[in-house]
Write a protein that holds these residues in place. Structure first.
Motif, PDB file in Angstrom:
ATOM      1  N   LEU A   1       0.849  -1.189   0.000  1.00 47.52           N
ATOM      2  CA  LEU A   1       0.000   0.000   0.000  1.00 47.52           C
ATOM      3  C   LEU A   1       0.891   1.247   0.000  1.00 47.52           C
ATOM      4  N   PRO A   2       0.495   2.291  -0.719  1.00 45.41           N
ATOM      5  CA  PRO A   2       1.329   3.502  -0.786  1.00 45.41           C
ATOM      6  C   PRO A   2       1.313   4.265   0.543  1.00 45.41           C
ATOM      7  N   ALA A   3       2.420   4.915   0.827  1.00 43.47           N
ATOM      8  CA  ALA A   3       2.541   5.704   2.057  1.00 43.47           C
ATOM      9  C   ALA A   3       1.896   7.071   1.864  1.00 43.47           C
ATOM     10  N   ASN A   4       1.427   7.659   2.985  1.00 40.12           N
ATOM     11  CA  ASN A   4       0.871   9.014   2.933  1.00 40.12           C
ATOM     12  C   ASN A   4       2.001  10.038   3.116  1.00 40.12           C
ATOM     13  N   LEU A   5       1.672  11.306   3.346  1.00 37.03           N
ATOM     14  CA  LEU A   5       2.680  12.362   3.489  1.00 37.03           C
ATOM     15  C   LEU A   5       3.626  12.114   4.662  1.00 37.03           C
ATOM     16  N   PHE A   6       3.179  11.394   5.663  1.00 38.23           N
ATOM     17  CA  PHE A   6       3.999  11.113   6.833  1.00 38.23           C
ATOM     18  C   PHE A   6       4.839   9.856   6.662  1.00 38.23           C
ATOM     19  N   GLY A   7       4.726   9.213   5.519  1.00 38.84           N
ATOM     20  CA  GLY A   7       5.515   8.023   5.231  1.00 38.84           C
ATOM     21  C   GLY A   7       4.941   6.736   5.789  1.00 38.84           C
ATOM     22  N   THR A   8       3.683   6.767   6.230  1.00 39.04           N
ATOM     23  CA  THR A   8       3.055   5.568   6.783  1.00 39.04           C
ATOM     24  C   THR A   8       1.724   5.306   6.089  1.00 39.04           C
ATOM     25  N   THR A   9       1.218   4.101   6.310  1.00 38.09           N
ATOM     26  CA  THR A   9      -0.117   3.753   5.823  1.00 38.09           C
ATOM     27  C   THR A   9      -0.894   3.141   6.973  1.00 38.09           C
ATOM     28  N   ASP A  10      -2.103   3.649   7.178  1.00 32.17           N
ATOM     29  CA  ASP A  10      -3.000   3.130   8.207  1.00 32.17           C
ATOM     30  C   ASP A  10      -4.246   2.607   7.501  1.00 32.17           C
ATOM     31  N   GLY A  11      -4.176   1.379   7.001  1.00 38.47           N
ATOM     32  CA  GLY A  11      -5.203   0.858   6.111  1.00 38.47           C
ATOM     33  C   GLY A  11      -6.382   0.192   6.790  1.00 38.47           C
ATOM     34  N   TYR A  12      -7.534   0.304   6.116  1.00 36.61           N
ATOM     35  CA  TYR A  12      -8.733  -0.443   6.489  1.00 36.61           C
ATOM     36  C   TYR A  12      -9.564  -0.663   5.234  1.00 36.61           C
ATOM     37  N   VAL A  13     -10.534  -1.577   5.321  1.00 36.39           N
ATOM     38  CA  VAL A  13     -11.369  -1.940   4.169  1.00 36.39           C
ATOM     39  C   VAL A  13     -12.836  -1.795   4.545  1.00 36.39           C
ATOM     40  N   SER A  14     -13.600  -1.094   3.705  1.00 33.52           N
ATOM     41  CA  SER A  14     -15.062  -1.037   3.821  1.00 33.52           C
ATOM     42  C   SER A  14     -15.638  -2.101   2.898  1.00 33.52           C
ATOM     43  N   VAL A  15     -16.658  -2.840   3.399  1.00 32.03           N
ATOM     44  CA  VAL A  15     -17.208  -3.980   2.664  1.00 32.03           C
ATOM     45  C   VAL A  15     -18.681  -3.742   2.377  1.00 32.03           C
ATOM     46  N   LEU A  16     -19.071  -3.858   1.098  1.00 32.54           N
ATOM     47  CA  LEU A  16     -20.469  -3.740   0.687  1.00 32.54           C
ATOM     48  C   LEU A  16     -20.832  -4.916  -0.206  1.00 32.54           C
ATOM     49  N   CYS A  17     -22.085  -5.380  -0.079  1.00 31.61           N
ATOM     50  CA  CYS A  17     -22.599  -6.420  -0.955  1.00 31.61           C
ATOM     51  C   CYS A  17     -23.926  -5.917  -1.498  1.00 31.61           C
ATOM     52  N   GLY A  18     -23.974  -5.649  -2.793  1.00 25.97           N
ATOM     53  CA  GLY A  18     -25.165  -5.016  -3.360  1.00 25.97           C
ATOM     54  C   GLY A  18     -25.335  -3.667  -2.702  1.00 25.97           C
ATOM     55  N   ALA A  19     -26.521  -3.393  -2.169  1.00 26.35           N
ATOM     56  CA  ALA A  19     -26.787  -2.116  -1.498  1.00 26.35           C
ATOM     57  C   ALA A  19     -26.571  -2.201   0.018  1.00 26.35           C
ATOM     58  N   THR A  20     -26.089  -3.359   0.503  1.00 25.16           N
ATOM     59  CA  THR A  20     -25.930  -3.564   1.940  1.00 25.16           C
ATOM     60  C   THR A  20     -24.504  -3.287   2.388  1.00 25.16           C
ATOM     61  N   ASN A  21     -24.358  -2.406   3.366  1.00 25.65           N
ATOM     62  CA  ASN A  21     -23.056  -2.124   3.957  1.00 25.65           C
ATOM     63  C   ASN A  21     -22.800  -3.173   5.031  1.00 25.65           C
TER      64      ASN A  21
END
Length: 163
Positions: free
Chosen positions: A67-87
């Motif tokens: 994953l690419p780093a941000n301006l501070f040189g780190t990445t704090d990743g997370y994933v949002s999951v959707l199926c159809g119209a359901t979050n």
């Protein structure tokens, strides 16, 4: 030959009967054909319902690499999951890593074949979160592993089962 009155109705057994002003033998033949047409209609209705049957979706083994780093040189990743119209929710934030692995599993009991599974990968920041990329896939019955290349760099790896 005069016009004959006709009607296709249910009898006491729940079958269709075609009533016309003909002989008893012809009435039985026509009644049989009407019953067969009735059973065919029910069969088609059942088959159509099966193709729209809900299935259980299980999403698991979510991880990312490079994953690419941000301006501070780190990445704090997370994933949002959707199926159809359901979050279905989102994973926890994995701080200071370009190669996060998320332990969360997501389950959706109302999934349909060909629903779109949408996974949005974000970098969590103090002011606002950066969207690193979106992965979309039409669900198919079975178990699959996929790699998705993100627009801003990096790869999301995941597995799902629909059944």
């Amino acid at each position: 030959m005069g016009s004959q009155s006709q009607a296709c109705t249910f009898n006491q057994s729940g079958f269709f009967q075609l009533k016309m002003g003909f002989s008893q033998d012809l009435f039985l033949i026509l009644s049989f054909h009407c019953v067969m047409a009735s059973k065919l209609s029910v069969l088609l209705l059942v088959l159509c319902t099966l193709s729209l049957a809900h299935a259980q979706l299980r999403l698991f083994n979510l991880r990312a690499s490079n994953l690419p780093a941000n301006l501070f040189g780190t990445t704090d990743g997370y994933v949002s999951v959707l199926c159809g119209a359901t979050n279905l929710g989102k994973t926890s934030v994995r701080t200071n890593t370009a190669n996060p692995w998320w332990e969360e599993e997501f389950t959706h009991f109302q999934a349909l074949e060909n629903d779109v599974l949408k996974l949005e990968v974000h970098d969590h920041d103090i002011l606002f979160d950066d969207l690193l990329g979106v992965c979309q896939r039409q669900l198919q019955f079975g178990t699959y592993q996929h790699d998705c290349y993100l627009e801003k760099g990096g790869t999301l790896h995941y597995s799902y089962t629909l059944g």
